[in-house]
Write an enzyme that holds these catalytic residues in place. Structure first.
Site: not given
Ligand code: SDX
Length: 435
Positions: A311, A369
């Site tokens: 998140h 989720d």
């Molecule tokens: C919702 O914003 C909100 O409040 C949203 C929400 C709401 O109520 O409105 O809470 C609802 O959308 C919840 C989130 C649902 N999405 C998911 O579950 C999809 C999987 N999660 C990722 O797509 C991700 O965690 C996000 C999009 C939720 C957040 O992404 P960020 O903050 O942009 O973080 P990032 O992509 O920069 O990740 C940081 C690191 C990265 O690795 P490095 O480059 O540092 O090596 O963490 C990794 C990412 O690759 N990473 C994950 C991951 N999420 C982040 N790796 C594996 N699986 C994941 N789910």
């Protein structure tokens, strides 16, 4: 109290500039950089808005480190266990929980607007039966603006209130209609004497062929689901609604934009993606295959993410995930599914991920989720409808945030700038001379 400031020095000798530092009631302070471009001819640069406050708001507060979520100051844990969804709607819209008299007036004011115009059903006929419910919902919500010309003036507070009630009341009907259309069953008209969640369950699962008994445990679980999803600060879809409404468009169009944004798998579409991920692991061999799956997630070239984890704000457990997991237990026990293999797989996956350094280092915890799909599936909701139900619940939050923006004296049309990296000025070469 002396004004707090922040100063910016430039290594190119340009004069330093100072900005006010503003404090909210709780949470991070902000540096008010509105005069930056005027003073320096420079923009800030923050793709994805990781360090940017887009507005001031008094609606929802999240402390990502503490795993805290407050709606108008009330902790989500208390709202989800002591209130119902329509009380929470009153709280988000008007700033406080209703008194008994206010609740007695508010509930019928919503429930008597649950029907949609009879013409709405002909929109659905334009879609294939296997159309994704979010494609249908995006269309239907935008189309509502064509049926209610008396409540489309964004700058008229009374019209905004009427459109708010209409949207909150009609979303369950529209979502249930998109489901009935997909299974070829007749639409079920709302029953306004039922509770908000009970009416939705009946529109979803009743048929004209016999009586439908509302299961109060499932209704309570769904009502709690709605509370947990009602608002969440300036997330992607809420920011979309604010940006859309900032042009002065009507509330129905702005909410339709929020529906479209929520559809994405990185946002509201994650509950559908998380359940499909569990199905895939189960199909490949279940818990024995979790290690292989986690290895794929860690391999960046796979582009596989652990859906339902991570998140932008929560760098600790999402408080909604905990409540959703408890709701899972309740629903599965009520339905005699406590041995549900998918729930067991989800808990095994959660345990492994929470102990794995890759996820711990990146502060990746289950979000709302991760478990919500299991609850919805147990209730009988098809996977493709999960995000539409998220949109149903989030509509009140989008409206509250839209209203707050329109009422904000500092509100302007949203118009970010950019760091231009394209071609400098050049002249057009006549076609005959172009190589
Ligand atoms: C919702 O914003 C909100 O409040 C949203 C929400 C709401 O109520 O409105 O809470 C609802 O959308 C919840 C989130 C649902 N999405 C998911 O579950 C999809 C999987 N999660 C990722 O797509 C991700 O965690 C996000 C999009 C939720 C957040 O992404 P960020 O903050 O942009 O973080 P990032 O992509 O920069 O990740 C940081 C690191 C990265 O690795 P490095 O480059 O540092 O090596 O963490 C990794 C990412 O690759 N990473 C994950 C991951 N999420 C982040 N790796 C594996 N699986 C994941 N789910």
């Amino acid at each position: 109290m002396t004004e707090r400031t922040a100063s910016l020095k430039f290594s190119d000798g340009s004069p330093a500039v100072t900005f006010p530092v503003l404090s909210g009631s709780v949470g991070p302070q902000v540096i008010d950089i509105r005069s930056l471009y005027g003073k320096t001819g420079k923009f800030t640069y923050d793709p994805g808005f990781l360090s940017t406050a887009s507005c001031s708001s008094a609606i929802t507060y999240i402390d990502g480190d503490k795993g805290e979520l407050l709606y108008r100051g009330y902790p989500i844990e208390e709202l989800a266990t002591r209130c119902d969804f329509l009380e929470t709607c009153h709280l988000l819209l008007y700033g406080d929980l209703p008194t008994p008299a206010q609740k007695e007036a508010f509930v019928p004011s919503v429930m008597r607007h649950t029907m949609v115009h009879e013409q709405m059903q002909f929109f659905l006929r334009g879609f294939r039966r296997d159309a994704h419910p979010m494609a249908i919902l995006t269309g239907l919500v935008g189309a509502l603006s064509a049926f209610y010309p008396d409540s489309i003036n964004l700058h008229d507070a009374r019209q905004r209130e009427i459109s708010a009630i209409r949207l909150i009341a009609k979303m369950p009907t529209l979502v249930a209609m998109s489901y009935k259309y997909s299974v070829g069953q007749p639409y079920i008209y709302p029953q306004n004497e039922l509770s908000y969640a009970g009416n939705f369950m009946r529109m979803m699962f009743a048929t004209p062929c016999g009586p439908y008994e509302v299961n109060e445990v499932l209704v309570r679980a769904l009502d709690r689901f709605f509370i947990l999803h009602a608002d969440h600060e300036q997330n992607a879809s809420t920011s979309t609604v604010r940006m859309c409404a900032s042009s002065g468009t009507n509330p129905f169009a702005a909410i339709a934009a929020g529906v479209a944004c929520l559809w994405g798998p990185a946002h509201g579409g994650a509950n559908e993606a998380a359940l499909n991920m569990l199905y895939e692991i189960q199909a490949e061999g279940g818990a024995a295959k979790i290690g292989e799956f986690i290895a794929k997630v860690k391999d960046k070239s796979s582009n596989v993410k652990l859906m339902g984890f991570g998140h932008r704000v929560y760098k600790n457990y999402d408080p909604r995930a905990k409540l959703m997991r408890e709701t899972c237990y309740e629903v599965l026990n009520e339905l005699g599914l406590h041995d549900d293999p998918l729930f067991k797989l989800a808990m095994a996956l959660e345990k492994i991920a929470l102990e794995d350094d890759y996820f711990v280092q990146r502060k990746l915890y289950p979000n709302v989720d991760f478990y919500s799909g299991i609850v919805q599936r147990a209730i009988g909701i098809p996977v493709q409808l999960f995000t539409a139900i998220f949109a149903l619940a989030r509509t009140v939050g989008w409206i509250a945030q839209l209203n707050e923006m329109v009422a904000d004296p500092e509100y302007k049309i949203g118009r970010p700038r950019q760091l231009y990296t394209g071609s400098p000025r050049r002249s057009v070469v006549p076609l005959a001379q172009r190589a």
